[in-house]
Design a protein around this motif. Structure first.
Motif, short mmCIF file in Angstrom:
data_model
loop_
_atom_site.label_atom_id
_atom_site.label_comp_id
_atom_site.label_asym_id
_atom_site.label_seq_id
_atom_site.Cartn_x
_atom_site.Cartn_y
_atom_site.Cartn_z
N ASN A 296 25.54 110.69 20.31
CA ASN A 296 26.15 110.40 18.62
C ASN A 296 27.32 109.44 18.58
O ASN A 296 27.54 108.79 17.72
N GLY A 297 28.05 109.38 19.94
CA GLY A 297 29.44 108.67 19.77
C GLY A 297 30.28 109.84 19.32
O GLY A 297 29.97 110.40 18.66
N VAL A 298 31.58 109.51 19.81
CA VAL A 298 32.61 110.48 19.69
C VAL A 298 33.16 110.35 18.47
O VAL A 298 33.25 111.53 17.58
N GLN A 299 33.07 109.34 17.75
CA GLN A 299 33.67 109.00 16.25
C GLN A 299 32.68 110.06 15.42
O GLN A 299 33.08 110.48 14.58
N GLU A 300 31.46 109.75 15.53
CA GLU A 300 30.33 110.32 14.78
C GLU A 300 30.49 111.90 15.08
O GLU A 300 30.32 112.69 13.98
N SER A 301 30.48 112.26 16.51
CA SER A 301 30.61 113.58 16.73
C SER A 301 31.72 114.23 16.07
O SER A 301 31.84 115.42 15.64
N MET A 302 33.13 113.57 16.00
CA MET A 302 34.17 114.44 15.18
C MET A 302 33.78 114.41 13.70
O MET A 302 34.21 115.59 13.20
N MET A 307 32.08 118.33 9.50
CA MET A 307 31.22 118.79 8.63
C MET A 307 30.65 120.38 8.75
O MET A 307 30.48 121.19 8.00
N ALA A 308 30.77 121.01 10.13
CA ALA A 308 30.67 122.36 10.39
C ALA A 308 31.62 123.20 10.04
O ALA A 308 31.46 124.45 9.80
N GLU A 309 33.06 122.59 9.85
CA GLU A 309 34.22 123.56 9.78
C GLU A 309 33.90 124.39 8.43
O GLU A 309 34.08 125.70 8.40
N PRO A 310 33.34 123.83 7.18
CA PRO A 310 33.46 124.65 6.00
C PRO A 310 32.35 125.65 6.06
O PRO A 310 32.36 126.54 5.28
N TYR A 311 31.42 125.43 7.18
CA TYR A 311 30.50 126.59 7.23
C TYR A 311 30.74 127.62 8.21
O TYR A 311 30.02 128.46 8.69
N GLU A 312 32.26 127.48 8.74
CA GLU A 312 32.92 128.52 9.51
C GLU A 312 31.74 128.39 11.32
O GLU A 312 31.74 129.41 11.67
#
Length: 394
Positions: A296-302, A307-312
């Motif tokens: 994915n690339g580290v920039q896209e991975s971050m 994006m995952a954070e709001p879904y806990e």
């Protein structure tokens, strides 16, 4: 600053090749990344070369602009080899930019949240079926060997290990991998009694050797369908798994498995970009999202992790490659707030450390986040040339 040359280098890594991308600038700065042309990605080098040709003469530092253009060019064929090629380029550009600023890559993403990363010993026992000789380790031939290996992992200071499904009833004994058309069970991918018994026996052996405190992860790959994964989850219940890892492209089916499983579910290592991850987040399909930084690339991975954070949902890297990939993933994990645990392959070829100028430092089962500029190491080109690749890269 301008890009003057982009090269790919390859070396023998025992049962596969390690591949590296090198971006050279007119100011003498060099950016490195690692990518992988195996596991369904044959021809990736050719795609990278075609994309890289358009970057000669450009400033390597405005990475968002460069990658935005590459995404536009490949918009009609997203994901797959195109995304992996963009990731290899993106990661090498991040190394250049961080070195130009004199900082580690994680400083480009807000700085480190942590300076030590808990690790799990990946493919524990898996490579020892066929490749013990090249690694210089004891082979795995029986359940007793798994007991010994579990004890060894504990003695090395690791707090978690990940294993696969082993079939000692086969001749010769080997991993259960019908999802990749290796061995019996393909293409049906059913969870029969013998396979479920093998899972139970393998987990019991590792638990006996590693003890009750060891985190045990089971990677079931693409080896079953939804019905089969539910059976696998039920089989694993007595062994207190750290997580059950599942590969699936069906977000709703994975959610069904998660609803019926008693242990955490980890998934998504084969997905590309935020668009592919989105339905898995929206369905709360997994407890841990696995992100492949070389793909994915580290920039896209971050961005995926954010994006995952709001879904806990916490995230973990998919990292079963060489040391450069480990350093790339370590920089990502250092800056990622919602980090779970980091994957690393300990069993490997004896010359693995020689391929980088500064191998990762592991203490008591934790990786010490490097503080040197860029990823924290460069590729040792002399060592790479000393081990010619197994496969041609014309």
């Amino acid at each position: 600053m301008k890009i003057v040359k982009i090269e790919d280098l390859h070396c023998n890594a025992g049962w596969r090749d390690f591949s590296f991308l090198k971006i050279t600038t007119d100011e003498g700065l060099i950016g490195w990344s690692e990518y992988n042309e195996g596991y369904g990605s044959a021809g990736l080098t050719a795609v990278i070369r075609r994309m890289a040709h358009d970057l000669i003469g450009h400033d390597p530092r405005p990475i968002e602009r460069i990658m935005g253009r590459q995404q536009a060019i490949t918009r009609q064929a997203p994901g797959g080899l195109n995304q992996q090629a963009m990731a290899a380029i993106e990661n090498a550009l991040l190394d250049v930019k961080a070195k130009a600023l004199g900082v580690p890559v994680y400083e480009l993403f807000g700085g480190p949240v942590r300076d030590r990363l808990p690790l799990y010993w990946s493919h524990c026992g898996s490579y020892r079926f066929r490749n013990a000789d090249v690694m210089g380790v004891e082979p795995v031939r029986s359940l007793d060997d798994l007991v010994k290996l579990g004890k060894h992992v504990k003695e090395r200071g690791f707090k978690a290990l990940k294993t696969n499904i082993f079939r000692f009833d086969l001749d010769p004994p080997n991993m259960h991998q019908p999802g990749f058309a290796r061995g019996p069970g393909y293409p049906e991918l059913n969870a029969d009694g013998a396979t479920l018994a093998a899972i139970s026996d393998g987990l019991a052996a590792f638990r006996q050797g590693a003890g009750p405190e060891m985190g045990i992860l089971l990677d079931s790959n693409f080896n079953f369908k939804t019905e089969g994964y539910i059976k696998v989850a039920r089989t694993c219940e007595p062994y207190n798994l750290f997580w059950l890892e599942i590969d699936s492209y069906d977000a709703e089916g994975l959610r069904l498995i998660r609803d019926r499983a008693s242990m955490p579910i980890a998934s998504c290592e084969s997905l590309f970009g935020r668009r592919q991850f989105r339905p898995f987040f929206e369905n709360r399909s997994m407890d841990v999202a696995i992100i492949d930084a070389p793909w994915n690339g580290v920039q896209e991975s971050m961005k995926i992790a954010a994006m995952a954070e709001p879904y806990e949902i916490n995230c973990a890297p998919h990292n079963f490659y060489g040391h450069m990939s480990t350093l790339m993933s370590a920089n990502m994990c250092a800056a990622m707030p919602n980090f779970r645990i980091m994957e690393i392959d300990i069993d490997d070829v004896p010359w693995k450390d020689d391929l980088v100028t500064h191998p990762p430092v592991i203490q008591n089962g934790e990786l010490i986040v490097p503080t040197r500029p860029g990823w924290g190491a460069d590729i040792n080109e002399e060592a790479v040339r000393a081990h010619p690749p197994k496969n041609p890269h014309p």
